[in-house]
Design an enzyme around this catalytic site. Structure first.
Site, PDB file in Angstrom:
ATOM      1  N   CYS A   5      30.142  54.902  40.138  1.00 12.00           N
ATOM      2  CA  CYS A   5      30.212  54.653  41.588  1.00 12.00           C
ATOM      3  C   CYS A   5      30.051  55.956  42.354  1.00 12.00           C
ATOM      4  CB  CYS A   5      31.541  53.985  41.920  1.00 12.00           C
ATOM      5  SG  CYS A   5      31.896  53.850  43.690  1.00 12.00           S
ATOM      6  N   CYS A  47      32.706  56.638  45.021  1.00  5.69           N
ATOM      7  CA  CYS A  47      33.970  57.001  44.355  1.00  5.69           C
ATOM      8  C   CYS A  47      34.016  58.493  44.083  1.00  5.69           C
ATOM      9  CB  CYS A  47      34.141  56.232  43.058  1.00  5.69           C
ATOM     10  SG  CYS A  47      34.275  54.439  43.262  1.00  5.69           S
TER      11      CYS A  47
END
Length: 399
Positions: free
Chosen positions: A326, A329
């Site tokens: 991600c 993230c």
């Protein structure tokens, strides 16, 4: 000093407090002489005199302080622990040093230690002739008593008792003569015998009550005199009660006071121990939560353990779901780490959804990053996406 020796000393003090007559034991003569040298007044020798002198307890109080101080120093040097010293200080502060009770002991006499007087044989059969002879001896005793011949009166009554050992009044009468001759223990023995024959002997209770008062047994004396008053009140009982009751009430109030203090002390100890256990538990929980750091979660059981710890410490918990693939993230993770350092009293948890699939499934995670704010195990807020401003605002709101 060893704990066992300190315990033995405390037992000895308690024993002396309840039965100071043991100080009259010849083997303790050296100690009795020392107390006298301090100005102490040793109570008369008896089986259960309660009140001791101020100097006696003052001496032991000073000695006890000396022992406790040595104990604190020895424990501190041996363990090197401040907690051990604190516990000893707490225990020391909890020690209750009883004060003396100011009583009117003006009429107390030295207890009589003579051999027990002759008693009748309750198993013999008493004839009418024996009863008449016993009554005659009693009459002679009364004549001797009126003339102040106490020993002669006792001899006549003893003959009467031998002839009629089943007469409670004979024992009670001889007990009364023993009172007049200042022999309270002998009077108590005769009163006991009278009450064994007749449990409703008012004279038996009266004489025993007055004898106990002569020995300073104020509570026992009051009890006997109250029973005698209910059975057959007379002016002598009333006069004795006026002397005995104030002392008995003082002793009872003194006992209640220190019973209350001991209960309060015990409650304080219980509460202090509870606080110690709680503090120790909190320290264990805090050590498991790594204040100021992000804690990685790898299983559902591990998550539940951390959330339970946070709830017990009433802390905010933030559950951050992420993934290695991600991109957002990777952007928000350093921010999350910096916030953990900024809010050390909050619990920052991090879950990789690919590593801990059971946790992700339990929270129905459909996108990352996702942040859940929990208090007492319940969700109170959340942020979905790499929204730094919202994350910081929510933390400021709930932390």
């Amino acid at each position: 000093m060893e704990d066992s020796k300190i315990a033995e000393l405390k037992q000895f003090i308690d024993r002396c407090k309840s039965h100071p007559s043991i100080l009259h034991n010849p083997s303790l003569g050296f100690f009795k002489s020392y107390l006298h040298s301090l100005g102490a007044q040793i109570p008369p020798s008896s089986n259960s005199v309660i009140i001791t002198s101020f100097f006696f307890f003052f001496f032991f109080w000073l000695y006890w302080i000396h022992l406790r101080r040595n104990g604190r120093e020895n424990n501190a040097s041996n363990s090197g622990g401040a907690a051990d010293v604190k516990k000893l200080d707490d225990d020391y502060e909890d020690e209750i040093m009883e004060s003396d009770v100011e009583l009117d002991n003006a009429d107390i006499v030295e207890p009589d230690d003579d051999p027990p007087q002759k008693m009748g044989d309750p198993t013999v059969e008493v004839s009418e002739a024996d009863q008449d002879a016993a009554q005659a001896s009693k009459s002679e005793a009364m004549l001797a008593l009126n003339e102040g011949k106490l020993d002669e009166a006792i001899d006549h009554l003893t003959r009467a008792i031998i002839l009629n050992p089943l007469s409670a009044i004979l024992y009670a009468t001889r007990a009364n003569v023993f009172l007049k001759s200042k022999n309270p223990n002998a009077a108590i023995r005769d009163a006991d015998a009278a009450l064994q024959i007749n449990s409703n002997s008012a004279k038996g209770y009266k004489v025993r009550g007055i004898a106990r008062a002569m020995l300073g047994l104020w509570e026992e004396a009051a009890s006997d005199l109250h029973v005698a008053s209910k059975l057959d009140y007379d002016e002598e009982i009333g006069t004795a009660l006026k002397k005995v009751e104030p002392n008995a009430h003082k002793i009872e109030e003194h006992r209640r006071k220190y019973e209350r203090l001991r209960k309060e002390r015990d409650l304080k100890r219980i509460e202090r121990e509870r606080q110690r256990r709680q503090s120790a538990q909190e320290e264990d929980l805090k050590s498991a939560l790594n204040d100021g750091q992000v804690i990685g979660i790898h299983s559902r059981s591990e998550l539940e353990s951390k959330l339970n710890a946070a709830s017990k410490l009433y802390r905010l918990a933030i559950l951050y779901f992420t993934a290695t693939w991600c991109g957002p993230c990777r952007f928000i993770s350093p921010v999350y780490t910096s916030l953990a350092a900024k809010y050390p009293n909050a619990v920052f948890l991090k879950v990789d959804i690919d590593e801990a699939r059971d946790v992700a499934s339990r929270w129905n995670i459909s996108s990352v990053p996702a942040f859940f704010f929990l208090k007492n195990g319940k969700e109170v807020d959340k942020v979905v996406g790499a929204d730094k401003a919202s994350l910081e605002r929510k933390l400021a709101q709930h932390a």
